[in-house]
Design an enzyme around this catalytic site. Structure first.
Site, PDB file in Angstrom:
ATOM      1  NE  ARG A 180      -0.606  -0.414   4.759  1.00 43.05           N
ATOM      2  CZ  ARG A 180      -1.287  -0.087   5.954  1.00 43.05           C
ATOM      3  NH1 ARG A 180      -2.327   0.392   6.215  1.00 43.05           N
ATOM      4  NH2 ARG A 180      -0.678  -0.574   7.117  1.00 43.05           N
ATOM      5  CG  ASP A 237      -7.880  -1.849   2.221  1.00 44.01           C
ATOM      6  OD1 ASP A 237      -6.650  -1.706   2.600  1.00 44.01           O
ATOM      7  OD2 ASP A 237      -8.726  -1.446   2.937  1.00 44.01           O
ATOM      8  N   GLY A 238      -5.144  -1.950   0.095  1.00 47.10           N
ATOM      9  CA  GLY A 238      -4.077  -0.880  -0.217  1.00 47.10           C
ATOM     10  C   GLY A 238      -3.982   0.575   0.614  1.00 47.10           C
ATOM     11  CG  ASP A 269       8.319  -7.422   6.785  1.00 50.30           C
ATOM     12  OD1 ASP A 269       8.440  -8.106   7.674  1.00 50.30           O
ATOM     13  OD2 ASP A 269       7.247  -6.687   6.998  1.00 50.30           O
TER      14      ASP A 269
HETATM   15  P1  AMP Z   1       3.230  -4.295   8.185  1.00 49.41           P
HETATM   16  O1  AMP Z   1       2.871  -5.193   9.203  1.00 49.41           O
HETATM   17  O2  AMP Z   1       2.497  -2.941   8.084  1.00 49.41           O
HETATM   18  O3  AMP Z   1       4.530  -3.757   8.016  1.00 49.41           O
HETATM   19  O4  AMP Z   1       2.647  -4.964   6.648  1.00 49.41           O
HETATM   20  C1  AMP Z   1       3.109  -6.255   6.380  1.00 49.41           C
HETATM   21  C2  AMP Z   1       2.890  -6.283   4.859  1.00 49.41           C
HETATM   22  O5  AMP Z   1       1.327  -6.150   4.557  1.00 49.41           O
HETATM   23  C3  AMP Z   1       3.348  -5.422   3.869  1.00 49.41           C
HETATM   24  O6  AMP Z   1       3.711  -5.955   2.690  1.00 49.41           O
HETATM   25  C4  AMP Z   1       2.333  -4.270   3.727  1.00 49.41           C
HETATM   26  O7  AMP Z   1       2.576  -3.675   2.323  1.00 49.41           O
HETATM   27  C5  AMP Z   1       1.125  -5.099   3.850  1.00 49.41           C
HETATM   28  N1  AMP Z   1       0.006  -4.354   4.029  1.00 49.41           N
HETATM   29  C6  AMP Z   1      -0.165  -3.910   5.334  1.00 49.41           C
HETATM   30  N2  AMP Z   1      -1.667  -3.469   5.196  1.00 49.41           N
HETATM   31  C7  AMP Z   1      -1.872  -3.444   3.964  1.00 49.41           C
HETATM   32  C8  AMP Z   1      -3.186  -2.903   3.282  1.00 49.41           C
HETATM   33  N3  AMP Z   1      -4.107  -2.450   4.039  1.00 49.41           N
HETATM   34  N4  AMP Z   1      -3.130  -3.168   1.838  1.00 49.41           N
HETATM   35  C9  AMP Z   1      -2.418  -3.860   1.304  1.00 49.41           C
HETATM   36  N5  AMP Z   1      -1.101  -4.289   1.840  1.00 49.41           N
HETATM   37  C10 AMP Z   1      -1.072  -4.142   3.283  1.00 49.41           C
HETATM   38 MG    MG Z   2       5.707  -3.047   7.018  1.00 50.05          MG
END
Ligand code: AMP
Ligand code: MG
Length: 507
Positions: free
Chosen positions: A103, A135-136, A264
């Protein structure tokens, strides 16, 4: 502002010349072009005028419809094709073979007034090939938290990604409840994560490791003379490991918990990145868990330094092919590099804790002195930030009462015994006095931090369309070490009913 065809022209609003893209020039397979998805009725809720100025964007430009459209993801940055990068990562200890910018979209690479390069990313700008069915989007609540905290960290002196703008919109987003969408423009010299290297390593695409490493070294570690030193990758990784250790020391000494220390979410530049269920501790607990989704406490406060080290070992694993053609030799070199983490962490942490205690020298027994204090704070669940801030008021004179800090303490007898040892230690310091020490301590023990309940109040107001509290917090947290007599109440402990606000991965 508009050209004869009615299309907003962005170039006229910027004085800084757009730079020839370098990260974008890497191309496939590192990232792929993805257009942003427009938001409905975007509204600029807050912007960072100092950072905008750095980027050559003046006040008028920042308020212009053209820039609003671009920072909302409704029109592209002229001359730049937005893109999403691919990465992988260890999430809560388990390897996930494909994550990526699900996103977040990079929308520009710009130069600052003083010649640095910065990359701009919109977080919440719509789905990408890496969204994995999500949903991005990002909700207003989490966008405000990221906006507030990244700038608060910057003002505290902690390496961090930054935020240029916060834009709200009318679009609805579904999490536990229905919320509205928002997008922040994140700014960083680089958004490359440990997970970028893990992706290419674990897929067996080892030929793609060197170009990415060369890009990072050329752009961000120029002193390593990328193509001249035979050991340049080892030297670079050694610095990454040390930067990571230093960042962990910084977090620990401010009582900051990241919440989701997956590989990540670890920056190759040692920056704090990806503000989700983070939290600054109010009441001090060694095993404080800030992320409600982290039931087992993998990322508890006390675990952070070790997790930082573990993440470094994952990065070193992923970069083994860069270290030597011989797998055995590569492992040996990686182990040597990895061994730099522990001393780098201990040294940085001890220095920072000593600074918090007002000690100029670090002596053999200082770690014990510190641990005794932390144990007293932990047992009494004393407020971490207030306790350290008040410590600067302790006088070496045994007859002077320890105003402030004593009120934070539960076990007064243990604390009085500790204060006696602390005073003895202070007296042993040379060439300093109470006033000079208090000034030094107040530069490292913040008065104002982004407490969860403060962020929550700003969020709840913003959800009603009122940005006043958000603005006040931004201004407050820009000067965390200053006494701000009108803002004294922001330094208070949270009211009893707001001590256990739950924050989770939902964002
Ligand atoms: P995070 O836990 O926020 O670091 O996210 C982990 C992974 O999930 C990453 O690849 C993010 O880009 C993806 N991600 C988190 N929330 C969303 C969302 N609402 N839509 C698309 N990808 C998401
Ligand atoms: Mg992340």
């Amino acid at each position: 502002m508009n050209n004869p065809h009615g299309i907003p022209v962005l170039e006229t609003t910027l004085s800084a010349a757009p730079l020839a893209p370098r990260y974008a020039a890497l191309g496939a397979p590192y990232h792929q072009p993805v257009a942003t998805t427009p938001l409905t009725q975007p509204r600029l809720l807050h912007h960072n005028s100092a950072l905008a100025h750095d980027l050559g964007i003046d006040a008028d430009a920042m308020q212009s419809p053209a820039l609003l459209a671009t920072l909302a993801g409704n029109s592209p940055w002229p001359g730049y094709a937005s893109h999403a990068s691919v990465y992988a990562g260890h999430q809560f200890g388990t390897y996930v073979s494909q994550l990526g910018d699900g996103r977040a979209l990079m929308i520009a690479e710009l130069g600052t007034q003083d010649g640095r390069r910065l990359e701009l990313q919109l977080k919440g700008a719509g789905a990408t090939p890496y969204s994995r069915g999500a949903d991005g989007r990002a909700v207003l609540r989490s966008s405000i938290r990221e906006y507030l905290c990244s700038e608060a960290m910057h003002a505290l002196g902690v390496p961090s990604t930054r935020c240029l703008s916060l834009i709200g919109a009318a679009d609805l987003v579904f999490r536990e409840t229905t919320e509205t969408a928002a997008v922040v423009c994140r700014v960083s010299p680089s958004f490359v994560r440990f997970g970028h290297f893990e992706f290419f390593y674990h897929r067996g695409m080892h030929q793609h490791l060197a170009p990415l490493a060369d890009h990072v070294i050329d752009e961000h570690f120029p002193h390593l003379h990328a193509h001249e030193r035979p050991d340049r990758y080892a030297a670079w990784l050694g610095e990454v490991i040390e930067r990571t250790a230093h960042l962990m020391a910084h977090w620990q000494t401010l009582g900051f918990c990241h919440g989701v220390m997956n590989t990540d979410n670890f920056s190759i530049l040692g920056l704090t990145i990806d503000y989700g269920p983070f939290g600054f501790m109010d009441a001090f607990r060694q095993h404080h868990i800030c992320n409600h989704s982290d039931g087992e406490g993998r990322y508890a406060y006390s675990a952070q330094p070790e997790i930082g080290q573990w993440n470094c070992s994952r990065l070193l694993q992923a970069t083994l092919p860069l270290l030597s053609g011989s797998p055995e030799q590569a492992v040996e070199i990686a182990q040597e590099i990895h061994a730099r983490y522990a001393p780098a962490y201990s040294q940085a942490a001890l220095r920072r804790w000593a600074d918090k205690l007002g000690l100029i020298e670090v002596r053999a027994d200082d770690a014990n002195l510190l641990n005794e204090l932390l144990t007293i704070l932990h047992r009494g669940r004393s407020d971490f930030t207030r306790s350290f801030r008040h410590l600067s008021r302790v006088r070496t004179d045994v007859n002077a009462p320890a105003h402030g800090v004593r009120e934070e303490i539960t076990d007064i007898a243990a604390f009085d015994a500790w204060i006696t040892r602390y005073r003895t230690r202070l007296i042993a310091e040379q060439n300093t006095n109470d006033t000079a020490r208090a000034m030094r301590m107040n530069r490292v023990n913040p008065k104002y931090i982004l407490r969860n309940h403060l962020a929550q109040a700003a969020i709840e107001q913003a959800q009603q369309g009122d940005m006043a509290e958000l603005g006040r917090l931004v201004n407050l947290l820009a000067h965390p070490y200053d006494e701000q007599p009108d803002n004294e109440h922001y330094a208070a402990e949270p009211p009893a009913d707001q001590r256990h606000l739950e924050v989770s991965c939902s964002s």
